[in-house]
Design a protein around this motif. Structure first.
Motif, mmCIF file in Angstrom:
data_model
loop_
_atom_site.group_PDB
_atom_site.id
_atom_site.type_symbol
_atom_site.label_atom_id
_atom_site.label_comp_id
_atom_site.label_asym_id
_atom_site.label_seq_id
_atom_site.Cartn_x
_atom_site.Cartn_y
_atom_site.Cartn_z
ATOM 1 N N LEU A 241 -87.877 14.034 -21.404
ATOM 2 C CA LEU A 241 -87.201 14.186 -22.695
ATOM 3 C C LEU A 241 -86.718 15.603 -22.957
ATOM 4 O O LEU A 241 -86.099 15.853 -23.985
ATOM 5 C CB LEU A 241 -88.141 13.738 -23.821
ATOM 6 C CG LEU A 241 -88.632 12.288 -23.729
ATOM 7 C CD1 LEU A 241 -89.522 11.952 -24.923
ATOM 8 C CD2 LEU A 241 -87.478 11.311 -23.626
ATOM 9 N N SER A 242 -86.998 16.536 -22.052
ATOM 10 C CA SER A 242 -86.482 17.893 -22.227
ATOM 11 C C SER A 242 -85.000 17.981 -21.877
ATOM 12 O O SER A 242 -84.352 18.976 -22.178
ATOM 13 C CB SER A 242 -87.281 18.880 -21.369
ATOM 14 O OG SER A 242 -87.125 18.588 -19.990
ATOM 15 N N HIS A 243 -84.448 16.922 -21.245
ATOM 16 C CA HIS A 243 -83.019 16.862 -20.932
ATOM 17 C C HIS A 243 -82.306 16.042 -22.003
ATOM 18 O O HIS A 243 -82.627 14.859 -22.182
ATOM 19 C CB HIS A 243 -82.780 16.221 -19.570
ATOM 20 C CG HIS A 243 -83.222 17.068 -18.419
ATOM 21 N ND1 HIS A 243 -82.358 17.861 -17.698
ATOM 22 C CD2 HIS A 243 -84.447 17.261 -17.876
ATOM 23 C CE1 HIS A 243 -83.022 18.489 -16.749
ATOM 24 N NE2 HIS A 243 -84.300 18.139 -16.837
ATOM 25 N N PRO A 244 -81.344 16.628 -22.719
ATOM 26 C CA PRO A 244 -80.658 15.886 -23.792
ATOM 27 C C PRO A 244 -80.036 14.576 -23.329
ATOM 28 O O PRO A 244 -80.128 13.563 -24.024
ATOM 29 C CB PRO A 244 -79.594 16.870 -24.283
ATOM 30 C CG PRO A 244 -80.127 18.224 -23.932
ATOM 31 C CD PRO A 244 -80.881 18.034 -22.645
ATOM 32 N N LYS A 245 -79.410 14.554 -22.151
ATOM 33 C CA LYS A 245 -78.761 13.327 -21.683
ATOM 34 C C LYS A 245 -79.792 12.252 -21.361
ATOM 35 O O LYS A 245 -79.565 11.060 -21.600
ATOM 36 C CB LYS A 245 -77.889 13.625 -20.470
ATOM 37 C CG LYS A 245 -76.645 14.432 -20.782
ATOM 38 C CD LYS A 245 -75.771 14.613 -19.545
ATOM 39 C CE LYS A 245 -74.515 15.393 -19.875
ATOM 40 N NZ LYS A 245 -73.661 15.585 -18.677
#
Length: 426
Positions: A241-245
């Protein structure tokens, strides 16, 4: 003979004899002058001058052959540029044109007898341009819920309603599937060897082939799994979840729990994420069984995600996870015996709550398993015989909201140690 010649050769002599007379001389001169002028004029008649700026250019055939054939009038295109369909999809040396549904094959290796082993790849290429979503299942050959999800998801798609493409691989580990086994013939876990190597072990070579020939064509990936070794999982999305996409993908699935995890090194999800392909994993149910409730839940999420990505038209469903967990813990057994659970999958629990009992089959002595955490049952072992250290309950610790930038110290620390959910996961 002489009389005959004289009779039929009168013209030159007659003309010669009469040239002293002026009318004949004028007539003869006028005749010769007319012939002299008429013949060169016919041979040198001037051509019509054509302005090259208004002359039609020669066709490609004329340029190649030098011929001067009149070009045919240019036809109007069937579809104008502003309504033209997307280009064809090139995959596994096959061409899948726009508006096409096709089954092709990926060669993952050979049997011990040298016979090629080919896994089906299902492709739907829509009429309109859009992203390419990949659905993969059965990286572990005994996890069959995902197989049904891929088949039904592809079967329900019509190219005319699709903007983009969907690539479905229902059985990646065909070796394990044929033996109802999680593993490959070399006893390795395929989902620990991505992105693979062309010169490594059998598992590494299969992983490399699949990754390069299929996964690199994806714009987003959903990898479908179940629990393993007599364990079952609540339908849940695993995502970094640290990646926006990736966060958007996880929320776009909708209706299931979301668990934050970077993914174990060597997993397909982790390897795809590392090369820039947003990827999530769906865990749902248990192995070696086809569970229609879990299959339907997965299909609902896939359909929701396709609408979120713009692949499908229609009203977007509510993309709200049931819960978000930024930390998970396994509770393990400390005694051998027979495990009988008191809780159910998905049930909220409190610290100090009894989750199950282990009974010694010889002495009938009972040992309670108590939760040290508040949370929810995300996965659990089925009632069975256990030994000390066996992973019995997977507990999700709920967060108030997903964190993509600020994280707690516990969460950061958890990233730097081996994840404890590896038993029977992904």
């Amino acid at each position: 003979m002489e009389e005959h010649i004289k009779t039929h050769s009168w013209l030159p002599q007659g003309i010669k004899g009469r040239t002293r007379h002026l009318p004949y001389r004028l007539f003869f001169s006028h005749l010769l002058l007319s012939l002299a002028i008429a013949l060169p004029a016919a041979a040198t008649t001037p051509q019509k001058v054509v302005d090259p700026r208004t002359q039609a250019p020669p066709s490609l055939k004329q340029m190649a052959t030098g011929s001067q054939e009149t070009p045919l009038p240019e036809e109007e295109p069937i579809l104008k540029k502003d309504t033209a369909t997307k280009s064809s999809l090139q995959l596994l040396k096959e061409t899948i044109g726009p508006g096409t549904k096709k089954r092709i094959f990926w060669n993952l290796g050979y049997t011990f007898e040298g016979v090629p082993v080919s896994a089906p790849v299902l492709v739907v290429n829509g009429d309109s341009a859009g992203p390419t979503l990949c659905l993969t299942a059965a990286l572990h050959g005994d996890e069959i819920n995902g197989i049904a999800m891929v088949h039904r998801a592809i079967d329900d798609l019509e190219p005319g309603q699709l903007s983009g493409a969907v690539i479905g691989v229902p059985i990646v580990n065909l070796y394990g599937y044929r033996r109802s086994s999680r593993y490959l013939p070399d006893r390795r876990d395929l989902n620990r060897h991505f992105p693979g190597s062309p010169h490594g072990s059998s598992a590494a070579r299969i992983a490399h082939s699949f990754f390069q020939q299929v996964i690199t064509h994806c714009d987003a990936l959903v990898d479908l799994h179940t629990g393993s070794f007599h364990r079952t999982n609540l339908p849940q999305v695993r995502a970094d979840l640290s990646h926006p996409k990736i966060l958007e993908l996880a929320y776009g699935f909708g209706g299931v729990a979301v668990v934050h995890s970077e993914g174990i090194s060597g997993t397909l999800r982790r390897a795809a994420t590392e090369i820039g392909i947003p990827s999530i994993t769906l865990e749902a149910g248990e192995p070696k069984r086809l569970q229609l409730r879990e299959v339907n839940q997965g299909l609902k999420g896939i359909n929701s995600l396709m609408k979120k990505l713009g692949l499908l038209k229609g009203a977007k469903t509510e993309s709200v996870p049931k819960a978000v967990f930024h930390q998970t813990k396994w509770i393990r057994t400390h005694r051998a015996g027979i495990l009988l659970s008191n809780v159910q999958l998905g049930e909220p629990i409190k610290a100090g709550q009894q989750l199950g009992i282990i009974t010694d089959p010889i002495t009938n002595q009972e040992t309670a398993i108590v939760s040290p955490y508040d949370g929810r049952i995300l996965g659990m072992a089925l009632n069975q015989v256990t030994i000390p250290g066996y992973a019995a309950y997977h507990i999700g610790i709920k967060a108030n909201k997903p964190r993509t930038t600020e994280e707690t110290s516990d969460h950061v620390a958890a990233k730097h140690k081996a994840p404890d959910y590896s038993d029977g996961e992904e």
